[in-house]
Design an enzyme around this catalytic site. Structure first.
Site, PDB file in Angstrom:
ATOM      1  N   GLY A 179       2.029   2.023  10.821  1.00  0.00           N
ATOM      2  CA  GLY A 179       3.041   3.077  10.728  1.00  0.00           C
ATOM      3  C   GLY A 179       3.726   3.378  12.050  1.00  0.00           C
ATOM      4  O   GLY A 179       4.446   4.363  12.178  1.00  0.00           O
TER       5      GLY A 179
ATOM      6  N   ASN B   6       0.858  -1.188   0.000  1.00  0.00           N
ATOM      7  CA  ASN B   6       0.000   0.000   0.000  1.00  0.00           C
ATOM      8  C   ASN B   6       0.893   1.237   0.000  1.00  0.00           C
ATOM      9  O   ASN B   6       1.448   1.612   1.024  1.00  0.00           O
ATOM     10  CB  ASN B   6      -0.900  -0.039   1.251  1.00  0.00           C
ATOM     11  N   TRP B   7       1.031   1.836  -1.168  1.00  0.00           N
ATOM     12  CA  TRP B   7       1.945   2.988  -1.293  1.00  0.00           C
ATOM     13  C   TRP B   7       1.420   4.243  -0.607  1.00  0.00           C
ATOM     14  O   TRP B   7       2.167   5.179  -0.362  1.00  0.00           O
ATOM     15  CB  TRP B   7       2.189   3.302  -2.779  1.00  0.00           C
ATOM     16  N   LYS B   8       0.133   4.298  -0.368  1.00  0.00           N
ATOM     17  CA  LYS B   8      -0.494   5.502   0.204  1.00  0.00           C
ATOM     18  C   LYS B   8      -0.139   6.720  -0.675  1.00  0.00           C
ATOM     19  O   LYS B   8      -0.037   6.576  -1.886  1.00  0.00           O
ATOM     20  CB  LYS B   8      -0.093   5.691   1.667  1.00  0.00           C
TER      21      LYS B   8
ATOM     22  N   GLY C 285       2.439  -1.294   4.320  1.00  0.00           N
ATOM     23  CA  GLY C 285       2.582   0.129   3.994  1.00  0.00           C
ATOM     24  C   GLY C 285       4.041   0.497   3.817  1.00  0.00           C
ATOM     25  O   GLY C 285       4.639   0.285   2.762  1.00  0.00           O
ATOM     26  N   GLY C 286       4.641   1.043   4.889  1.00  0.00           N
ATOM     27  CA  GLY C 286       6.002   1.574   4.848  1.00  0.00           C
ATOM     28  C   GLY C 286       7.013   0.661   4.168  1.00  0.00           C
ATOM     29  O   GLY C 286       7.782   1.110   3.304  1.00  0.00           O
TER      30      GLY C 286
ATOM     31  N   HIS D 243      -9.911   1.662   4.304  1.00  0.00           N
ATOM     32  CA  HIS D 243      -8.666   1.741   5.076  1.00  0.00           C
ATOM     33  C   HIS D 243      -8.920   2.654   6.285  1.00  0.00           C
ATOM     34  O   HIS D 243      -9.682   3.615   6.190  1.00  0.00           O
ATOM     35  CB  HIS D 243      -7.541   2.293   4.192  1.00  0.00           C
TER      36      HIS D 243
ATOM     37  N   GLU E 154      -6.247  -4.658  10.097  1.00  0.00           N
ATOM     38  CA  GLU E 154      -5.149  -3.736  10.379  1.00  0.00           C
ATOM     39  C   GLU E 154      -5.412  -2.986  11.678  1.00  0.00           C
ATOM     40  O   GLU E 154      -6.129  -1.975  11.679  1.00  0.00           O
ATOM     41  CB  GLU E 154      -5.012  -2.713   9.243  1.00  0.00           C
TER      42      GLU E 154
ATOM     43  N   GLU F 177      -7.311   4.960   7.507  1.00  0.00           N
ATOM     44  CA  GLU F 177      -7.042   6.383   7.249  1.00  0.00           C
ATOM     45  C   GLU F 177      -8.237   7.038   6.565  1.00  0.00           C
ATOM     46  O   GLU F 177      -8.558   8.200   6.803  1.00  0.00           O
ATOM     47  CB  GLU F 177      -5.756   6.519   6.411  1.00  0.00           C
TER      48      GLU F 177
ATOM     49  N   SER G 241       2.659  -2.409  10.265  1.00  0.00           N
ATOM     50  CA  SER G 241       4.100  -2.543  10.490  1.00  0.00           C
ATOM     51  C   SER G 241       4.650  -3.934  10.180  1.00  0.00           C
ATOM     52  O   SER G 241       5.490  -4.446  10.906  1.00  0.00           O
ATOM     53  CB  SER G 241       4.458  -2.147  11.928  1.00  0.00           C
TER      54      SER G 241
HETATM   55  P1  PGA Z   1       2.340   0.084   7.639  1.00  0.00           P
HETATM   56  O1  PGA Z   1       0.931   0.385   6.901  1.00  0.00           O
HETATM   57  O2  PGA Z   1       2.846  -1.219   7.104  1.00  0.00           O
HETATM   58  O3  PGA Z   1       3.211   1.249   7.294  1.00  0.00           O
HETATM   59  O4  PGA Z   1       2.049  -0.007   9.105  1.00  0.00           O
HETATM   60  C1  PGA Z   1       0.002  -0.637   6.662  1.00  0.00           C
HETATM   61  C2  PGA Z   1      -1.234  -0.043   6.046  1.00  0.00           C
HETATM   62  O5  PGA Z   1      -1.707   1.008   6.513  1.00  0.00           O
HETATM   63  O6  PGA Z   1      -1.796  -0.594   5.071  1.00  0.00           O
END
Ligand code: PGA
Length: 251
Positions: free
Chosen positions: A174, A9-11, A235-236, A96, A168, A98, A214
């Site tokens: 994050g 997930n590049w966001k 994500g990251g 998601h 999640e 967010e 994470s």
């Molecule tokens: P993260 O993000 O791996 O940076 O914790 C995961 C996500 O929000 O999909």
């Protein structure tokens, strides 16, 4: 056997050149190593078509990070699921944390988005997960079950069977703090149970449930080794080619 999925997930990250370089390196890796997992890149809308071109000849799939609840019309700034599908993407992330938090997306809206995605031939990756506050109160199973049943209530069995679910925990996104494999497994088992109660045992056994929050190269193997964890939404670590390749190979 459920095939695992590793989705990056590049966001809101990467300029076009960076996105291309990263994707090309992943294409090379997947062609050379033929991973067991299905690899999916959840890219900003802007790179949906390009991503599809960059991954041509590989098994990597392209996903959007969101879609509109509308199919067309006067909705300035929106991108429809059928437009996403028309440029070659096959997945879309829906709900998601967010988007739930910053864009106030609720179950009614998410259900409408899922319907649009399914009508357009996209596979929705439906996200769920509790906050730290909920986890501390130990009501996380009820909370996440509620998030899912609110959406499932307006979907039929075929629609639910077409979903991928991503668990999640917000406190792990994050933050560098991953749920332990035991915490994740126990929630995934509870989620599979919610699917079974809402649909059938067969659908519950076949639906894929990803863990996100994470995921790193050192935590992925044990997480992915749990019986109800069918891969990750990353994500990251998906922005770093070496880390993401290691996570892909761990699945
Ligand atoms: P993260 O993000 O791996 O940076 O914790 C995961 C996500 O929000 O999909």
């Amino acid at each position: 056997m459920r095939q695992k999925i590793v989705a990056g997930n590049w966001k809101l990250n990467l300029l076009q050149k960076e996105a291309r370089t990263l994707t090309k390196a992943l294409v090379k890796h997947t062609i050379e190593n033929a991973p067991n997992a299905e690899v999916v890149l959840c890219v900003p809308h802007l790179y949906l078509e390009k991503g599809n071109n960059w991954t041509y000849g590989s098994s990597i799939k392209i996903s959007a990070q969101d879609c509109s609840q509308h199919s067309s019309g006067a909705f300035t700034g929106e991108v429809a699921a059928r437009q996403i599908s028309s440029v070659g993407a096959t997945y879309v992330v829906i709900g998601h944390s967010e988007r739930r938090e910053y864009f106030k997306e609720d179950a009614t809206l998410l259900t409408a988005k899922i319907k649009q995605a399914l009508e357009s031939g996209l596979t929705p990756i439906l996200c769920c997960g509790e906050s730290l506050e909920v986890r501390k109160k130990e009501t996380h199973v009820e909370f996440v079950s509620g998030q899912l049943t609110q959406v499932f209530g307006n979907l039929d069995n075929t629609e639910i069977a077409s979903l991928v679910i991503a668990y999640e925990p917000i406190w792990a996104i994050g933050t560098g703090e991953t749920a332990t494999p035991e915490q994740a497994q126990s929630m995934h088992q509870a989620i599979r149970n919610v699917v079974q109660v809402s649909t059938t045992e067969k659908i519950a056994n076949e639906i894929r449930i990803l863990y996100g929050g994470s995921v790193k190269p050192n935590t992925a193997p044990e997480l992915f080794g749990q019986s109800d964890i069918d891969g990750g939404l990353v994500g990251g670590a998906s922005l770093n080619v070496d880390d993401f390749c290691k996570i892909i190979d761990a699945a």
